[in-house]
Design an enzyme around this catalytic site. Structure first.
Site, PDB file in Angstrom:
ATOM      1  N   CYS A 114      -1.899   2.917   4.032  1.00  0.00           N
ATOM      2  CA  CYS A 114      -0.712   2.301   4.615  1.00  0.00           C
ATOM      3  C   CYS A 114      -0.946   0.823   4.944  1.00  0.00           C
ATOM      4  CB  CYS A 114      -0.259   3.114   5.833  1.00  0.00           C
ATOM      5  SG  CYS A 114       1.489   2.820   6.270  1.00  0.00           S
ATOM      6  N   GLU A 172      -2.167  12.492   3.456  1.00  0.00           N
ATOM      7  CA  GLU A 172      -3.008  13.186   4.431  1.00  0.00           C
ATOM      8  C   GLU A 172      -2.199  13.842   5.551  1.00  0.00           C
ATOM      9  OE1 GLU A 172      -2.381   9.266   6.521  1.00  0.00           O
ATOM     10  OE2 GLU A 172      -2.511   9.986   4.459  1.00  0.00           O
ATOM     11  N   HIS A 186       1.270   8.565   2.750  1.00  0.00           N
ATOM     12  CA  HIS A 186       0.505   9.465   3.612  1.00  0.00           C
ATOM     13  C   HIS A 186       0.360  10.880   3.056  1.00  0.00           C
ATOM     14  CE1 HIS A 186       0.210   6.557   6.881  1.00  0.00           C
ATOM     15  NE2 HIS A 186       1.467   6.244   6.637  1.00  0.00           N
TER      16      HIS A 186
END
Length: 310
Positions: A142, A237, A235
């Site tokens: 990010c 994750e 993202h």
């Protein structure tokens, strides 16, 4: 092979409950192998959730991973207890003499500030330079990816008129890339950011390759082989409920698109990105393992001269 993390780290209990193999420190010492050394510079406010999310993905590999949690030297976290930080984190000034097979730098909730206005910008610039001489492969997430492109190439970030927020379909642009091995032609990725990098700026920089992109949320994944860096602007994750927590934290002012079934925040979201999160991190670890020196002290030695000459 399990991941080696401190025995009392809160992430351990969560991962063990999920059936993730986690190695006790005393057992790791007995194994006559060299683990991959990975550092995690965690800039996110909810550090415990981020630790757990990333440790989960790093653990899904047949290799032994030794994870070091790192913090900015002078910055004091306002959202994580001082005891947790003191117990589990090391400042970058303390680890800057170490060498790592891999290093991950997370995003941070500062993306609407100019880079130079971020209180720890000077130290982060030093850390980015340090990755070129002390780290074999670096993964940025990010805002950290935007920061790296700005630091190394002067690539600007652009503020969006509205937060890019939701789960968006992304196109696999370079299926032959080792980082996209096993990826579908189109895959869903959670997105949560106020700024973006644009294609024209990236294409103007020689050596950068755009690996994945969305028609709705823009650039997603960029390979920078010259600096052995992979930049993920979104993202994979994230946990299933991470966007829901952000939605509640922000007072329900902006609904994350394509996330809740039928766009109904009363319904439980469905995780459509988990497998690709494991693929990305597994592929990154595999590329690291295939090319990193066995002698830890040799990490970065081949590039130190080049970095000094720039």
């Amino acid at each position: 092979m399990p991941i080696k993390i401190p025995d009392t780290l809160p992430a351990r209990r969560v991962l063990e409950a999920e059936g993730v193999a986690v190695m006790r420190e005393r057992d790791a010492i007995r194994q006559d192998i060299r683990p991959l050394r990975i550092g995690l510079l965690n800039l996110m406010p909810d550090k415990i959730s981020t630790e757990t999310q990333l440790a989960r993905l790093l653990a899904a590999t047949p290799l032994q991973i030794e994870l070091t949690l790192v913090r900015i030297t002078e910055h004091v976290s306002r959202n994580t207890s001082a005891d947790h930080m003191a117990t589990f984190y090391r400042s970058w000034s303390d680890v800057s003499g170490n060498r790592y097979d891999g290093f991950i730098i997370t995003g941070a909730p500062v993306e609407r500030l100019a880079f130079e206005q971020v209180s720890y910008w000077r130290e982060l610039r030093s850390i980015l330079d340090w990755t070129q001489t002390h780290v074999h492969r670096c993964l940025t997430l990010c805002w950290a990816g935007q920061a790296a492109l700005y630091h190394f190439y002067g690539t600007p970030k652009h503020e969006l008129p509205r937060k890019a927020f939701g789960v968006f379909a992304h196109r696999n642009l370079v299926p032959e890339s080792p980082y996209l091995r096993g990826f579908a032609d189109v895959f869903d990725v959670p997105v949560s950011r106020w700024t973006e990098n644009v294609r024209a700026d990236v294409e103007a920089t020689a050596g950068l390759t755009i690996l994945a992109e969305s028609d709705d949320s823009g650039l997603c994944l960029i390979d920078d082989p010259r600096r052995r860096m992979l930049h993920m602007f979104n993202h994979l994750e994230y946990d299933t409920k991470t966007l829901a927590k952000e939605y509640e934290r922000d007072g329900g002012t902006q609904l994350p698109l394509n996330y809740f079934p039928s766009d109904d925040p009363g319904m439980r979201p469905r995780n459509r990105w988990r497998s690709h999160g494991h693929l990305l991190f597994g592929n990154w670890i595999n590329e690291m393992y295939q090319t990193t020196p066995f002698d830890v002290d040799a990490i970065g030695a081949a590039t130190a001269v080049d970095a000094a000459a720039e």
